[in-house]
Design a protein around this motif. Structure first.
Motif, PDB file in Angstrom:
ATOM      1  N   MET A 125      42.275  28.647  36.308  1.00 48.86           N
ATOM      2  CA  MET A 125      42.996  30.150  35.964  1.00 48.86           C
ATOM      3  C   MET A 125      41.813  31.302  36.947  1.00 48.86           C
ATOM      4  O   MET A 125      41.649  32.019  36.919  1.00 48.86           O
ATOM      5  N   GLN A 126      40.422  31.063  36.287  1.00 49.74           N
ATOM      6  CA  GLN A 126      38.696  31.131  36.875  1.00 49.74           C
ATOM      7  C   GLN A 126      39.305  30.690  38.020  1.00 49.74           C
ATOM      8  O   GLN A 126      38.789  32.211  38.852  1.00 49.74           O
ATOM      9  N   ASN A 127      39.208  30.057  38.776  1.00 47.60           N
ATOM     10  CA  ASN A 127      39.383  30.261  39.968  1.00 47.60           C
ATOM     11  C   ASN A 127      40.360  31.123  40.784  1.00 47.60           C
ATOM     12  O   ASN A 127      39.769  31.839  42.230  1.00 47.60           O
ATOM     13  N   LEU A 128      41.856  31.060  40.239  1.00 47.88           N
ATOM     14  CA  LEU A 128      42.244  31.381  41.025  1.00 47.88           C
ATOM     15  C   LEU A 128      42.538  33.051  41.097  1.00 47.88           C
ATOM     16  O   LEU A 128      42.502  33.703  41.600  1.00 47.88           O
ATOM     17  N   ALA A 129      41.614  33.530  39.489  1.00 46.48           N
ATOM     18  CA  ALA A 129      41.849  35.010  39.347  1.00 46.48           C
ATOM     19  C   ALA A 129      40.449  35.324  40.729  1.00 46.48           C
ATOM     20  O   ALA A 129      40.704  36.803  40.723  1.00 46.48           O
ATOM     21  N   LEU A 130      39.948  34.222  40.423  1.00 47.96           N
ATOM     22  CA  LEU A 130      38.649  35.251  41.906  1.00 47.96           C
ATOM     23  C   LEU A 130      39.347  35.954  43.330  1.00 47.96           C
ATOM     24  O   LEU A 130      38.806  36.206  43.520  1.00 47.96           O
ATOM     25  N   GLY A 131      39.817  34.652  43.421  1.00 51.35           N
ATOM     26  CA  GLY A 131      40.316  34.346  44.589  1.00 51.35           C
ATOM     27  C   GLY A 131      41.225  35.554  44.844  1.00 51.35           C
ATOM     28  O   GLY A 131      41.245  36.702  45.787  1.00 51.35           O
ATOM     29  N   ALA A 132      42.092  35.987  43.766  1.00 50.06           N
ATOM     30  CA  ALA A 132      43.173  36.900  43.515  1.00 50.06           C
ATOM     31  C   ALA A 132      42.630  38.629  43.997  1.00 50.06           C
ATOM     32  O   ALA A 132      42.820  39.262  44.326  1.00 50.06           O
ATOM     33  N   ILE A 133      40.782  38.447  42.611  1.00 45.18           N
ATOM     34  CA  ILE A 133      40.471  40.022  42.803  1.00 45.18           C
ATOM     35  C   ILE A 133      39.630  39.762  44.183  1.00 45.18           C
ATOM     36  O   ILE A 133      40.303  41.231  44.756  1.00 45.18           O
ATOM     37  N   THR A 134      39.390  39.682  45.224  1.00 47.08           N
ATOM     38  CA  THR A 134      38.527  39.349  46.054  1.00 47.08           C
ATOM     39  C   THR A 134      39.788  39.800  47.216  1.00 47.08           C
ATOM     40  O   THR A 134      39.294  40.834  48.100  1.00 47.08           O
ATOM     41  N   VAL A 135      41.051  39.307  47.631  1.00 45.23           N
ATOM     42  CA  VAL A 135      41.513  39.672  48.041  1.00 45.23           C
ATOM     43  C   VAL A 135      42.386  41.127  47.532  1.00 45.23           C
ATOM     44  O   VAL A 135      42.364  42.194  49.083  1.00 45.23           O
ATOM     45  N   LEU A 136      42.072  41.214  46.410  1.00 50.58           N
ATOM     46  CA  LEU A 136      43.158  42.317  46.077  1.00 50.58           C
ATOM     47  C   LEU A 136      41.739  43.379  46.259  1.00 50.58           C
ATOM     48  O   LEU A 136      42.611  45.132  47.146  1.00 50.58           O
ATOM     49  N   ILE A 137      40.885  43.084  46.914  1.00 54.00           N
ATOM     50  CA  ILE A 137      39.321  44.148  46.992  1.00 54.00           C
ATOM     51  C   ILE A 137      39.692  44.705  48.421  1.00 54.00           C
ATOM     52  O   ILE A 137      39.386  46.167  48.668  1.00 54.00           O
ATOM     53  N   ILE A 138      40.295  43.928  49.126  1.00 52.03           N
ATOM     54  CA  ILE A 138      40.026  43.957  50.441  1.00 52.03           C
ATOM     55  C   ILE A 138      41.045  45.048  50.866  1.00 52.03           C
ATOM     56  O   ILE A 138      41.398  45.240  51.679  1.00 52.03           O
ATOM     57  N   LEU A 139      42.436  44.759  50.560  1.00 52.56           N
ATOM     58  CA  LEU A 139      43.226  45.038  50.304  1.00 52.56           C
ATOM     59  C   LEU A 139      43.567  46.541  49.440  1.00 52.56           C
ATOM     60  O   LEU A 139      43.721  47.721  50.728  1.00 52.56           O
ATOM     61  N   ALA A 140      42.720  47.414  48.983  1.00 52.01           N
ATOM     62  CA  ALA A 140      42.657  48.482  48.484  1.00 52.01           C
ATOM     63  C   ALA A 140      42.134  49.175  49.503  1.00 52.01           C
ATOM     64  O   ALA A 140      41.860  50.456  49.556  1.00 52.01           O
ATOM     65  N   ILE A 141      40.793  48.165  49.768  1.00 54.12           N
ATOM     66  CA  ILE A 141      39.377  49.376  51.324  1.00 54.12           C
ATOM     67  C   ILE A 141      40.614  49.580  51.848  1.00 54.12           C
ATOM     68  O   ILE A 141      40.604  50.695  52.947  1.00 54.12           O
ATOM     69  N   ASN A 142      41.284  48.910  52.614  1.00 58.22           N
ATOM     70  CA  ASN A 142      42.440  48.731  53.808  1.00 58.22           C
ATOM     71  C   ASN A 142      43.369  49.816  53.524  1.00 58.22           C
ATOM     72  O   ASN A 142      43.417  50.984  54.462  1.00 58.22           O
ATOM     73  N   VAL A 143      44.013  49.818  52.422  1.00 58.25           N
ATOM     74  CA  VAL A 143      44.603  50.736  51.922  1.00 58.25           C
ATOM     75  C   VAL A 143      43.943  52.295  52.180  1.00 58.25           C
ATOM     76  O   VAL A 143      44.402  53.489  52.046  1.00 58.25           O
ATOM     77  N   TRP A 144      42.820  52.438  51.114  1.00 57.18           N
ATOM     78  CA  TRP A 144      42.364  54.019  50.511  1.00 57.18           C
ATOM     79  C   TRP A 144      41.227  54.444  51.103  1.00 57.18           C
ATOM     80  O   TRP A 144      41.072  55.311  51.716  1.00 57.18           O
ATOM     81  N   ALA A 145      40.735  52.977  51.808  1.00 55.93           N
ATOM     82  CA  ALA A 145      39.076  54.070  52.842  1.00 55.93           C
ATOM     83  C   ALA A 145      39.689  53.926  53.661  1.00 55.93           C
ATOM     84  O   ALA A 145      40.578  53.979  54.632  1.00 55.93           O
ATOM     85  N   ALA A 153      35.985  45.939  55.030  1.00 55.95           N
ATOM     86  CA  ALA A 153      36.341  45.672  54.029  1.00 55.95           C
ATOM     87  C   ALA A 153      36.031  44.511  52.970  1.00 55.95           C
ATOM     88  O   ALA A 153      36.246  43.470  52.351  1.00 55.95           O
ATOM     89  N   ILE A 154      36.113  42.803  55.131  1.00 58.72           N
ATOM     90  CA  ILE A 154      35.805  41.885  53.919  1.00 58.72           C
ATOM     91  C   ILE A 154      34.119  41.554  53.488  1.00 58.72           C
ATOM     92  O   ILE A 154      34.590  41.192  52.503  1.00 58.72           O
ATOM     93  N   LEU A 155      33.494  42.317  54.045  1.00 58.87           N
ATOM     94  CA  LEU A 155      31.964  41.702  53.538  1.00 58.87           C
ATOM     95  C   LEU A 155      32.139  42.847  52.208  1.00 58.87           C
ATOM     96  O   LEU A 155      31.239  41.879  51.523  1.00 58.87           O
ATOM     97  N   VAL A 156      32.444  44.085  51.845  1.00 57.20           N
ATOM     98  CA  VAL A 156      32.576  44.500  50.189  1.00 57.20           C
ATOM     99  C   VAL A 156      32.944  43.938  49.624  1.00 57.20           C
ATOM    100  O   VAL A 156      32.955  43.808  48.694  1.00 57.20           O
ATOM    101  N   GLY A 157      34.431  43.028  49.808  1.00 60.24           N
ATOM    102  CA  GLY A 157      35.243  41.868  48.989  1.00 60.24           C
ATOM    103  C   GLY A 157      34.305  40.779  48.268  1.00 60.24           C
ATOM    104  O   GLY A 157      34.227  40.407  47.377  1.00 60.24           O
ATOM    105  N   LEU A 158      33.463  40.238  49.702  1.00 63.04           N
ATOM    106  CA  LEU A 158      32.612  38.940  49.579  1.00 63.04           C
ATOM    107  C   LEU A 158      31.686  39.570  48.170  1.00 63.04           C
ATOM    108  O   LEU A 158      31.267  38.895  47.869  1.00 63.04           O
ATOM    109  N   ILE A 159      31.298  40.866  48.496  1.00 60.94           N
ATOM    110  CA  ILE A 159      29.984  41.595  47.826  1.00 60.94           C
ATOM    111  C   ILE A 159      30.677  41.645  46.066  1.00 60.94           C
ATOM    112  O   ILE A 159      29.663  40.841  45.098  1.00 60.94           O
TER     113      ILE A 159
END
Length: 419
Positions: free
Chosen positions: A140-160, A168-174
């Motif tokens: 669950m820890q691994n899946l949650a981290l992967g999902a959070i990274t995807v959501l961060i990238i999506l959020a930046i693409n939607v609102w930024a 967006a991808i670099l920010v998601g990685l950081i």
């Protein structure tokens, strides 16, 4: 540029089980070579360089073939194939500028779609934790981290907007890595152990070896890269109001060939023109080469500092997997967008794409189907990208050579005959 340059060596290095020291070298020198490759293309002369504001980075489509070569043979064979492919690109640059019509959107769109789809399972493997044999794989820890990274990238693409959206991808990685650090999943020891400065070393992983099926694989991947680069050159030429001539294309291909050869010599990867740069030039309205030159210089500087490269190696696999899922999905969709230009009311075009995608994904999912073939043929026939390439080119020539099928206009939805 940085995120695109870093992901490819991390992905290949992790798949081939490079040590932390080797990974640091790999990432650092790859960043360095991205800058060098960009300089080769930007500073045009009579022999090489197209002189457009283009950025060169690692060819994503080379990831799967290079991993296969490295696993079936060794690092030296992998780099030998890269050097040979670069030499091939340099030699055929003039000819390819004349025969690029062999790679219409039907062929390139099919191939890029297969490349993206065949890489998505690798992204999911990383989201699960990297190694399928690990006890924590799919936790669950691994899946949650992967999902959070995807959501961060999506959020930046939607609102930024603007620059933030473009990274967006670099920010998601950081951000994903920072969250993982809070969960105790990040070790800074590779950064602490890395030197402050180093000099690029030719043949760092040994003297290259040359094996025919590996070379043929990388030659075909290089041809695909040349097709993509052609599109970028014409797109940038259109934005800048500059007509791209056959000689311009020839010099552009030569610069990429030299960059690929240097990549093999210094044990990094093949380089190609980044298509993302077209959007950035159009978005910013800045058509000068100066920002590109400064960016390339910054990459060269970063590449000489191993600690900067080591920072990229501490990204946890689930975070990397989340970013890869977005990137590789976008590659597949880019291929689908190219296929929108094709008239699929024509059954011949439908068959070319259907059979090529089926062959490409089939051997990717079930590579064991060729396990009884000779070793060299196994590498050739188990590569989905290679099989899709050959199938698309041959079938397109068979069906459309004498009477090329009209391409669908992506805006009107009409083909040439309808118009």
């Amino acid at each position: 540029m940085y995120s695109g340059s870093v992901l490819v060596p991390i992905l290949i290095g992790a798949s081939l089980h490079f040590s932390s020291e080797q990974m640091t070298y790999l990432v650092s020198i790859d960043i360095f070579m991205c800058g060098v490759a960009t300089f080769l293309q930007v500073f045009a002369n009579k022999v090489f360089g197209i002189g457009l504001p283009v950025i060169l980075g690692c060819a994503v489509q080379a990831v799967t073939p290079l991993i296969m070569i490295g696993q079936k043979y060794d690092f030296q064979t992998m780099y030998g194939a890269i050097i040979a492919a670069g030499f091939f690109v340099f030699l055929i640059s003039g000819l390819f500028a004349k025969v690029r019509k062999l790679f219409p959107p039907l062929v390139t769109g099919t191939l890029i779609t297969v490349i993206g789809l065949s890489l998505i399972p690798v992204a999911f493997q990383n989201i699960g934790g990297g190694s399928t044999t690990a006890k924590s794989f799919g936790s669950m820890q691994n899946l949650a981290l992967g999902a959070i990274t995807v959501l961060i990238i999506l959020a930046i693409n939607v609102w930024a907007k603007g620059f933030l959206r473009s990274i967006a991808i670099l920010v998601g990685l950081i951000v994903g890595t920072l969250i993982a650090g809070g969960m105790g999943m990040v070790s800074l020891s590779p950064v602490a152990q890395a030197h402050w400065f180093h000099v690029p070393t030719p043949f760092y992983f040994g003297v290259p070896k040359f094996e025919w099926s590996s070379i043929l694989t990388m030659v075909l991947i290089s041809l695909v890269s040349m097709v993509e680069s052609t599109g970028v050159f014409f797109a940038l030429g259109d934005i800048m109001g500059r007509k791209i001539e056959q000689d311009d294309l020839k010099r552009g291909y030569r610069a990429e060939g030299i960059a690929v050869m240097l990549g093999g010599l210094f044990n990094t990867f093949p380089y190609t023109t980044f298509s993302q740069n077209v959007g950035l030039v159009q978005l910013s309205g800045i058509k000068s080469r100066k920002p590109v030159i400064f960016s390339a210089g910054f990459l060269v500087l970063l590449g000489l500092l191993p600690k900067a490269g080591a920072l990229a190696t501490i990204i946890p696999a689930p975070v990397l997997g989340g970013a890869m899922l977005v990137m590789f999905g976008m590659v597949a969709v880019q291929g689908i967008r190219m296929l929108q230009q094709v008239d699929f009311h024509n059954d011949k075009n439908l068959l070319v794409a259907a059979i090529s995608i089926g062959l490409g994904l089939g051997v990717t999912v079930q590579p064991e189907i060729v396990q009884f073939l000779p070793k060299t043929l196994q590498l050739f026939c188990s590569s989905g990208i290679l099989m899709a390439s050959l199938s698309a080119v041959i079938l397109n020539l068979l069906f459309n050579a004498k009477h090329p099928a009209p391409e669908m206009d992506s805006e009107t939805g009409l083909n040439e005959k309808d118009e």
